[in-house]
Design a protein around this motif. Structure first.
Motif, PDB file in Angstrom:
ATOM      1  N   ALA A 188      -7.609  48.070 -31.844  1.00  0.00           N
ATOM      2  CA  ALA A 188      -8.102  49.300 -32.467  1.00  0.00           C
ATOM      3  C   ALA A 188      -7.175  50.442 -32.061  1.00  0.00           C
ATOM      4  N   LEU A 189      -6.768  51.239 -33.042  1.00  0.00           N
ATOM      5  CA  LEU A 189      -5.767  52.282 -32.807  1.00  0.00           C
ATOM      6  C   LEU A 189      -6.339  53.662 -33.089  1.00  0.00           C
ATOM      7  N   GLY A 190      -5.966  54.616 -32.243  1.00  0.00           N
ATOM      8  CA  GLY A 190      -6.357  56.011 -32.429  1.00  0.00           C
ATOM      9  C   GLY A 190      -5.172  56.921 -32.196  1.00  0.00           C
ATOM     10  N   LYS A 191      -5.340  58.179 -32.579  1.00  0.00           N
ATOM     11  CA  LYS A 191      -4.256  59.158 -32.488  1.00  0.00           C
ATOM     12  C   LYS A 191      -4.547  60.139 -31.355  1.00  0.00           C
ATOM     13  N   VAL A 192      -3.570  60.373 -30.515  1.00  0.00           N
ATOM     14  CA  VAL A 192      -3.700  61.399 -29.472  1.00  0.00           C
ATOM     15  C   VAL A 192      -2.565  62.404 -29.639  1.00  0.00           C
ATOM     16  N   SER A 193      -2.812  63.608 -29.154  1.00  0.00           N
ATOM     17  CA  SER A 193      -1.808  64.656 -29.308  1.00  0.00           C
ATOM     18  C   SER A 193      -1.762  65.508 -28.056  1.00  0.00           C
ATOM     19  N   GLY A 229     -11.120  53.425 -32.209  1.00  0.00           N
ATOM     20  CA  GLY A 229     -10.197  53.708 -33.302  1.00  0.00           C
ATOM     21  C   GLY A 229     -10.369  52.749 -34.472  1.00  0.00           C
ATOM     22  N   LYS A 230      -9.356  52.713 -35.334  1.00  0.00           N
ATOM     23  CA  LYS A 230      -9.383  51.868 -36.531  1.00  0.00           C
ATOM     24  C   LYS A 230      -8.800  50.497 -36.214  1.00  0.00           C
ATOM     25  N   ALA A 231      -9.454  49.458 -36.728  1.00  0.00           N
ATOM     26  CA  ALA A 231      -8.996  48.092 -36.484  1.00  0.00           C
ATOM     27  C   ALA A 231      -7.608  47.879 -37.090  1.00  0.00           C
ATOM     28  N   SER A 232      -6.781  47.089 -36.412  1.00  0.00           N
ATOM     29  CA  SER A 232      -5.465  46.740 -36.946  1.00  0.00           C
ATOM     30  C   SER A 232      -5.124  45.326 -36.507  1.00  0.00           C
ATOM     31  N   SER A 233      -4.367  44.631 -37.356  1.00  0.00           N
ATOM     32  CA  SER A 233      -4.059  43.229 -37.073  1.00  0.00           C
ATOM     33  C   SER A 233      -2.659  42.894 -37.579  1.00  0.00           C
ATOM     34  N   THR A 234      -1.889  42.202 -36.745  1.00  0.00           N
ATOM     35  CA  THR A 234      -0.528  41.800 -37.101  1.00  0.00           C
ATOM     36  C   THR A 234      -0.252  40.398 -36.565  1.00  0.00           C
ATOM     37  N   ALA A 235       0.220  39.514 -37.438  1.00  0.00           N
ATOM     38  CA  ALA A 235       0.718  38.207 -36.994  1.00  0.00           C
ATOM     39  C   ALA A 235       2.210  38.348 -36.704  1.00  0.00           C
ATOM     40  N   ASP A 254      -7.232  52.307 -28.775  1.00  0.00           N
ATOM     41  CA  ASP A 254      -8.443  53.120 -28.649  1.00  0.00           C
ATOM     42  C   ASP A 254      -9.628  52.286 -29.137  1.00  0.00           C
ATOM     43  N   PRO A 255     -10.533  51.904 -28.231  1.00  0.00           N
ATOM     44  CA  PRO A 255     -11.666  51.062 -28.629  1.00  0.00           C
ATOM     45  C   PRO A 255     -12.483  51.664 -29.774  1.00  0.00           C
ATOM     46  N   GLY A 284      -2.631  48.421 -42.513  1.00  0.00           N
ATOM     47  CA  GLY A 284      -1.503  49.345 -42.672  1.00  0.00           C
ATOM     48  C   GLY A 284      -1.678  50.637 -41.908  1.00  0.00           C
ATOM     49  N   ARG A 285      -1.930  50.535 -40.610  1.00  0.00           N
ATOM     50  CA  ARG A 285      -2.132  51.742 -39.798  1.00  0.00           C
ATOM     51  C   ARG A 285      -0.797  52.423 -39.464  1.00  0.00           C
ATOM     52  N   THR A 286      -0.853  53.715 -39.256  1.00  0.00           N
ATOM     53  CA  THR A 286       0.330  54.470 -38.844  1.00  0.00           C
ATOM     54  C   THR A 286       0.903  53.881 -37.557  1.00  0.00           C
ATOM     55  N   HIS A 287       2.211  53.650 -37.540  1.00  0.00           N
ATOM     56  CA  HIS A 287       2.947  53.144 -36.363  1.00  0.00           C
ATOM     57  C   HIS A 287       2.426  51.789 -35.873  1.00  0.00           C
ATOM     58  N   GLN A 288       1.701  51.048 -36.743  1.00  0.00           N
ATOM     59  CA  GLN A 288       1.034  49.822 -36.293  1.00  0.00           C
ATOM     60  C   GLN A 288       1.970  48.844 -35.597  1.00  0.00           C
ATOM     61  N   ILE A 289       3.070  48.492 -36.236  1.00  0.00           N
ATOM     62  CA  ILE A 289       3.949  47.478 -35.651  1.00  0.00           C
ATOM     63  C   ILE A 289       4.596  47.998 -34.378  1.00  0.00           C
ATOM     64  N   ARG A 290       4.956  49.269 -34.377  1.00  0.00           N
ATOM     65  CA  ARG A 290       5.597  49.851 -33.191  1.00  0.00           C
ATOM     66  C   ARG A 290       4.664  49.822 -31.979  1.00  0.00           C
ATOM     67  N   VAL A 291       3.375  50.124 -32.186  1.00  0.00           N
ATOM     68  CA  VAL A 291       2.408  50.107 -31.090  1.00  0.00           C
ATOM     69  C   VAL A 291       2.034  48.671 -30.724  1.00  0.00           C
ATOM     70  N   HIS A 292       1.918  47.802 -31.720  1.00  0.00           N
ATOM     71  CA  HIS A 292       1.612  46.396 -31.420  1.00  0.00           C
ATOM     72  C   HIS A 292       2.739  45.765 -30.599  1.00  0.00           C
TER      73      HIS A 292
END
Length: 218
Positions: A106-111, A125-131, A122-123, A151-159
């Motif tokens: 789960a991903l969230g945005k911090v600033s 946040g929005k679910a995201s999944s990558t194989a 972020d528990p 298709g979350r923002t920066h998903q692959i970079r954070v994963h």
């Protein structure tokens, strides 16, 4: 944007090989973005094509544009329903312990005022999944294929940085930001269209990847 950047074209869709460094959305400082190239991508149509999804500024590769509003709505729905197949290639700053796997996070945005915004695990946040799967290794780095189903923002970079503990080489936010650019590339895109043939596009690895393409399996 020259014609050699066009990977797919028909009456309702256009896929371009977006260069790294070109933002899809117009930056606040008014510097060059995709919008500055849309006029050259009309190919006989009166209206400009419109980007259906986003790629980060420093990510290159397959970007889908619609050529009319009805097609745009259909393509956006295909993305939202998770029907679009996306394939990314990245060089990571280390070698994963396993040969393949799936990252669910789960991903969230911090600033912060000092560092600006970034995406974090972020528990709430929005679910995201990558194989992902390992394709090749060299000099303590790895070429990895990522297939995101969200298709979350920066998903692959954070994963890569958080999920695998290995940031994308050259990532200015989650890695070391090494010179030469970020080694993340949208290599393939398949968009189903019901009874019509799907949109299928492949973007070759760009020059900044050096010799890595020769190590990747065909």
């Amino acid at each position: 944007m020259h014609g050699d950047r066009v990977l797919f074209i028909d009456g309702e869709a256009l896929v371009i090989d977006k260069p790294a460094g070109l933002p899809v959305d117009t930056p606040r400082d008014g510097s060059l973005s995709l919008e500055n190239h849309l006029d050259s991508l009309k190919f006989g149509f009166q209206r400009w094509p419109a980007a259906v999804h986003r790629l980060d500024r420093d990510t290159s590769g397959c970007l889908l544009l619609s050529r009319n509003p009805k097609a745009h709505a259909r393509f956006q729905q295909a993305f939202e329903r998770g029907e679009v197949e996306k394939r990314y290639l990245a060089v990571l700053a280390g070698i994963p312990a396993e040969a393949e796997g799936r990252i669910d996070m789960a991903l969230g945005k911090v600033s912060t005022r000092e560092e600006g915004w970034r995406i974090v695990e972020d528990p709430n946040g929005k679910a995201s999944s990558t194989a992902w799967r390992l394709l090749a290794t060299r000099d303590g780095q790895a070429l990895v294929e990522f297939r995101p189903t969200t298709g979350r923002t920066h998903q692959i970079r954070v994963h890569a940085a958080t999920g695998l503990g290995l940031p994308v080489v050259g990532d200015p936010v989650y890695g070391g930001g090494e010179a030469g650019g970020m080694l993340l590339h949208a290599a393939g895109l398949t968009v189903p269209r019901g009874a019509k043939d799907p949109i299928v596009a492949e973007a070759p690895l760009p020059e900044r990847f050096g010799d890595w393409p020769s190590l990747a399996p065909a």
